[in-house]
Design a protein around this motif. Structure first.
Motif, short mmCIF file in Angstrom:
data_model
loop_
_atom_site.label_atom_id
_atom_site.label_comp_id
_atom_site.label_asym_id
_atom_site.label_seq_id
_atom_site.Cartn_x
_atom_site.Cartn_y
_atom_site.Cartn_z
N THR A 173 0.83 -1.19 0.00
CA THR A 173 0.00 0.00 0.00
C THR A 173 0.88 1.25 0.00
N ASP A 175 0.81 5.19 1.90
CA ASP A 175 0.22 5.91 3.03
C ASP A 175 -0.73 7.00 2.51
N GLU A 176 -1.99 6.63 2.31
CA GLU A 176 -2.98 7.54 1.73
C GLU A 176 -3.26 8.73 2.64
N GLU A 177 -3.29 8.51 3.94
CA GLU A 177 -3.54 9.60 4.88
C GLU A 177 -2.46 10.66 4.76
N HIS A 178 -1.22 10.21 4.66
CA HIS A 178 -0.12 11.16 4.52
C HIS A 178 -0.19 11.87 3.17
N GLU A 209 -9.21 8.06 3.60
CA GLU A 209 -7.88 8.29 4.17
C GLU A 209 -7.29 9.62 3.69
N THR A 336 4.21 -0.65 3.33
CA THR A 336 3.59 0.66 3.10
C THR A 336 4.64 1.64 2.59
N ALA A 338 5.77 5.49 0.75
CA ALA A 338 5.45 6.91 0.94
C ALA A 338 5.01 7.54 -0.38
#
Length: 353
Positions: A173, A175-178, A209, A336, A338
């Motif tokens: 994945t 980091d969609e939130e970031h 996210e 995960t 970046a």
């Protein structure tokens, strides 16, 4: 003379139905020589190899890979079901997976579910029935029972752009939130204070996210900034045009000065609508997208975006799958990565300057 129907002729005379024995007889060689030509051609004398290849062409012989797989107990093919081949992120992921597969001597078969849950499950079942060595899956949001069914049959499944199931499967994945945080922070740093997040449905994991990250950025920035949320039905260019028209129809005092779009397609449609209404981008409204789709840079106003390392995602996912297929000490895990910000004309300049 009565012609015999094709279906009633001996199997060896039907196109593609010739056997290795037929090839050996036609070429006047042993069966093992035909096998060597197919699998280890370098050890066969050039003249003999040429004679066998000529017989293969004459008879229309096609190797039965499924039979080889069952005999050897090892498949040389992987399957990959992607959610949307129209999204260049998934094309990049597929290219990365193909490169890693080829380096391991494996072939990769690609299937596009075309954002259809039933098609996704059908392709998973098809790859299972075809006895592929393992499956990569870039899934839609929703239950993954079909993937678990494939795993239950002893065939590994690794998800891409989706986390693995702890202790049971691997996933890769970003980091969609970031990523959402990066997008909103980029706008705030350029003096934008009235942000609106556009995307949806919000039930989509990635959209939710990204919104969470945008909210975090605005909260950290403090007083004087705000974030409005506009849920859209889809993440398409057409939906973006409709949303852009809605923004343009607002009173000047009620318009945002920046848009955080959950997808590049949505942002591109928005840019088109705003420009058509003579609203300047980025002077009046700055826009940032998400995904770093290839067309974002070619928009009428090149669109700033947050991108995922698609090629790397594909390579890592294929590597995890190959590691699991090989057996030994394999630990199920989620990797995960970046996201990265790409600044272009749609956010250029500082609103304070």
């Amino acid at each position: 003379m009565v012609d015999t129907p094709l279906s009633d002729r001996p199997a060896s005379t039907q196109p593609g139905a010739a056997s290795m024995s037929d090839v050996a007889r036609r070429a006047g060689v042993a069966l093992g020589t035909v096998s060597n030509v197919l699998n280890r051609p370098s050890i066969v004398a050039p003249a003999t190899r040429a004679r066998v290849l000529a017989a293969i062409d004459e008879l229309g012989f096609v190797r039965n890979n499924l039979a080889r797989t069952l005999a050897n107990g090892r498949a040389d093919t992987l399957g990959f079901v992607i959610v949307d081949i129209g999204n260049s992120l998934f094309v990049d992921i597929a290219r990365g997976a193909q490169a890693a597969s080829a380096e391991a001597g494996m072939k990769l078969l690609l299937a596009n579910s075309d954002v259809n849950f039933e098609s996704q499950n059908d392709f998973l079942d098809w790859f299972d029935e075809a006895r592929v060595g393992g499956v990569l899956l870039a899934p839609l949001d929703g239950p993954l029972e079909a993937a678990q069914r494939v795993r239950n049959h002893g065939r590994p499944v690794v998800t891409v752009n989706w986390p693995g199931n702890p202790g049971h499967s691997c996933g890769v994945t970003v980091d969609e939130e970031h990523g959402g945080y990066l997008a909103a922070t980029h706008l705030l740093e350029r003096g934008r204070t009235r942000l609106i997040f556009a995307g949806g449905p919000l039930s989509l994991h990635a959209v939710a996210e990204r919104l969470s990250g945008a909210r975090r950025a605005v909260a950290e920035w403090g007083s004087g900034t705000r974030l409005e949320v506009a849920e859209t039905a889809r993440l398409t260019i057409r939906t973006g045009r409709e949303f852009g028209k809605e923004i343009a129809a607002r009173k000047l005092s009620e318009r945002p000065d920046a848009i955080v779009s959950a997808a590049d397609a949505l942002a591109a449609g928005c840019v088109q609508a705003l420009v058509a209404e003579r609203i300047r981008v980025p002077e009046d409204i700055a826009i940032i997208g998400y995904d770093n789709n290839h067309f974002a840079a070619d928009s009428i106003i090149p669109i700033s975006t947050v991108g995922q390392p698609g090629h790397e995602m594909g390579r890592i996912a294929a590597g995890l799958l190959l590691e699991e297929i090989a057996g030994g000490a394999h630990e199920h895990r989620t990797v995960t990565l970046a996201p990265e910000l790409f600044e272009r004309a749609s956010t250029a300049g500082d609103a304070r300057g």
